[in-house]
Structures are given as structure tokens and as C-alpha cells.
Enzyme design. Sequence first.
Site, PDB file in Angstrom:
ATOM      1  N   SER A 120       1.542  -9.837   0.931  1.00 26.09           N
ATOM      2  CA  SER A 120       0.895  -9.239   0.911  1.00 26.09           C
ATOM      3  C   SER A 120       0.415 -10.484  -0.680  1.00 26.09           C
ATOM      4  O   SER A 120      -0.070 -11.391  -0.263  1.00 26.09           O
ATOM      5  CB  SER A 120       0.443  -8.053   0.509  1.00 26.09           C
ATOM      6  OG  SER A 120      -1.065  -7.678   0.278  1.00 26.09           O
ATOM      7  N   ASP A 338      -1.262  -6.394  11.745  1.00 27.21           N
ATOM      8  CA  ASP A 338      -2.016  -6.355  10.213  1.00 27.21           C
ATOM      9  C   ASP A 338      -3.398  -6.457   9.723  1.00 27.21           C
ATOM     10  O   ASP A 338      -4.062  -7.635  10.849  1.00 27.21           O
ATOM     11  CB  ASP A 338      -1.195  -7.531   9.516  1.00 27.21           C
ATOM     12  CG  ASP A 338      -2.167  -6.800   8.383  1.00 27.21           C
ATOM     13  OD1 ASP A 338      -2.816  -6.160   7.734  1.00 27.21           O
ATOM     14  OD2 ASP A 338      -1.182  -7.370   7.632  1.00 27.21           O
ATOM     15  N   HIS A 416       1.074  -4.350   8.106  1.00 26.24           N
ATOM     16  CA  HIS A 416       0.992  -5.468   6.680  1.00 26.24           C
ATOM     17  C   HIS A 416       2.251  -5.122   6.325  1.00 26.24           C
ATOM     18  O   HIS A 416       3.346  -6.324   5.915  1.00 26.24           O
ATOM     19  CB  HIS A 416       0.040  -4.521   6.117  1.00 26.24           C
ATOM     20  CG  HIS A 416      -0.500  -5.695   4.998  1.00 26.24           C
ATOM     21  ND1 HIS A 416      -0.707  -6.585   5.156  1.00 26.24           N
ATOM     22  CD2 HIS A 416      -0.316  -5.206   3.824  1.00 26.24           C
ATOM     23  CE1 HIS A 416      -1.283  -7.251   3.566  1.00 26.24           C
ATOM     24  NE2 HIS A 416      -0.585  -6.544   2.674  1.00 26.24           N
TER      25      HIS A 416
END
Length: 440
Positions: A120, A338, A416
Site C-alpha cells: 500500500s 483490490d 489489498h
Amino acid sequence: MSDDSRGFFFVFQPRVGEPVKEITIWFNGGPGCSSLEGFFQENGRIQWSWGQYSPQINPYSWVNLTNMLWVEYPVGVGFSPGNATAIDEEEPAAEFVQFFKNFQNIFNISNHNIYVTGESYAGRYVPYVANAMLDQNDTKHFNVSGALVYDPCIGSFEYANAISVYPFIEQYNNILGFNKSFVSLLAQRDKQCGYAQFRQDYMHFPPNGTQPPLYLNTTADPDCDLWDAVYDNAYGVNPCFNVYEPNLQCPLLSDPLGFPSDLIYSYPGLPPYFNRTDVKKAMHAPLTTDWELCTGPVFVADGGPEGYGDLSPDPLQGVLPRVIEATNRVLISNGALDLEVLTNGTMLAIQNMTWHGKLGFQTAPATPIVIKIPDIQYADVFVSSGFDGLDAYQGVMGVQHYERGLMWAETYLSGHMQPQFQPRSSFRHLQWLLGRIDAL
């Protein structure tokens, strides 16, 4: 660090099995989220993830391959003491270099291969930290040998989400469940806002030129804020919608770490696991610190790209290409499901990056990632599926592509947090990063 009031809290676990002279560093993102999430719910030896009644041994822990170091980064996150002062990526990266050399000196570690990984917003941390290590010109302590970023915040990722969200809905509406009129409205706005044309112009292999700067004025033209429109309306269809793993349905899953949103609920009446006094004592953590999974802000500039107060240039502009060219062992991966950082947005970013003298990938990714379960045996342990006839083969779990030192991996059926949602695929990614296998 030279300032005793600042530091990084860490967890180190040596490899299970034969020792190896390597250290793999893990950062979570946010910015402002604790890497104890990765340690406890993704790739650590012990796993207590969403919906689990109790912790268990993680059969796909990265410590089965390598020595692991999870660091709460930057200063001010989790148990890491100090006030946020950074206005860019350079300050925390310089502090990390000091910390990591002290760590090696205290534990008498040197001449190890170093791998920097994360997910991320750590898509920015990882290349800046690796670049700061390369700047030391000290292979005894900073022999950077590769890097890995999952679902990374590279490129103009918020704008790329707006550009890429309609094709995502078109492909995955079978799990999101929007009605035909809403999907038609998205398609109309996708064209009116120029997103369809942008993809047509720039999603090419090889690229047909550098992408123009993205200044999408979604404030002046709110109809073009397609990603937020999708996010807001998703809860109308699925009240338990989770942007990180959109295929989840009700009921909401429990989370011992107390995810700070309405996506997951904490155990009633219990503090987040790492805020328990007995846990703090066991981990030698400061008892006076009120631990939270995500805090912030951790960058303090006025504004900055994407509004996070981080003024550093995008990693694509210099530090990430340098790490690729220095190691020829960098993996960028996105979970296909995601919705927080869209796969096509990440690919657009790669197609706008120059490394080893060329812009982007020259050939479209097409090679399947096929996982046969015996391929990922470790420490003389074979993990059985529990079903007769299903132990030898998991199937096609993604697409891979390697060019000029950079490996791309799209991971099917993953959101994610890839080590949490598709741990077998992530284990394979790490095998490649460490040089144990030549392809995924």
C-alpha cells in the site's frame, strides 16, 4: 538514532530451519498503519486474522524462508516513539538507515543480503528506504538485493483509480451487484470525463509515450469522481462492503487489531490486541503507549501529493528505477480484487516509468502463475488441503511478467493485503524475490 526520544519499534523473527544470511524487512502503509498488522495477520509466524476465533501457526509465514524484520514506520506509528516531523520520504528513510545499522551492530549481524518489502503506502516507503541504503555504499550493512511492493501507492494513484474503476466494475460486478442503470451511468461518465480515451491512449505495450500529468478536477466536476461514487454506492448494495476485499459479504468479520473503520468490528469490550497490558509486557513494548492500528498524520507538510503531507517526488521518477537497476530483483504485484488500489492503475504507473533505458513493459503480461501445492513445501512440512485428490494442484492464480529486472504479478482472488488473502501466492513471490526460484 541520535535522538533518544525517537525510534522504531520492531519484531524480529529468525528463519525456521537452516540459517540464512539475509534479512527481509516489512512495512505496512497507511500512511500511519502499524507493521504489526503484517506480523500478526499477514506473513508472521503467528496469525490471528479477520474472523479467526484464536491465533494459529501460519503455514505460509515468510519466516519459513527468511529472517523477518517488521518495523513500525515512520516515527510515531504504533509503539515507535517520537512526534511526526517529516515533510517527505527522505527524513524517515535516513532515520531508518541509522536504526538498521544500530540493529545490526547490537545483534552482531553483518554481510547479509537485504530485501525491502511492504504494501500500500509502503509502495513509497520501500523504494525510498532501499535508495537510502544504496546511498551508504556499504555492502557490509546495506547490501540491498531486492525489493517487493504489494498494491503500491505509486504514480498518481488516486487519479489512476478514477481512470480505472469503470473497467473494474465491468469485470467484477458479479460480486459487487450494482444495478444496470448505475453501471450505465458509470460507463457514460467514464467516456465524458476522458477516462476511456486515456486508457485507449496509454495502456499500451510498449507505451506509446509518456503520460501527461493528471489533474482531474473532481471538485469542480464531481460527476467525474467515479471512484468515490463506486465506494459510496457499494454500501447500498452490500452493507458489509469491504474496499480491501470486495468479495466479502455479511456478517462483518471480527478483528483483534480493531481496524479503524466500519469495515471490520472489534471484539466487544476488548482493546486492540497490542494495546493489552499483558501483550505489551510480553513484547517489551512501552506500557504507557496507547497502541492503535492506524494513526496520523505521519507527514506534516501543507498538502503534498494526494493530500498526505508527503512532498517527495513519486518513486517512479527516480528512486524505484534506481533500485530496479541496482538489484534486477524487484517485484510489483496487485491483487486483482483490490478496489483500494486498482490493478490497472498500478499498471498505468509502470507504463509511465523508465528503467534500464526504456519506458514501461515492452510486452503485455500474459504468462500464467500456476501453483502446485507441493511446490511450496517448507521445513519438511506439507500442508494438506484436507480433501482427497486436491493436494497436488491449486491452479492458475495470476499472471506474471519479467522485463529488465522488474517482475510483475497480478494475483487472482486477492484483495489489498495479499499475504493475508492469498498466502500461497505471496509465499511464491517471496521465493522469487530471494532467488529460490526463477519464475513464479
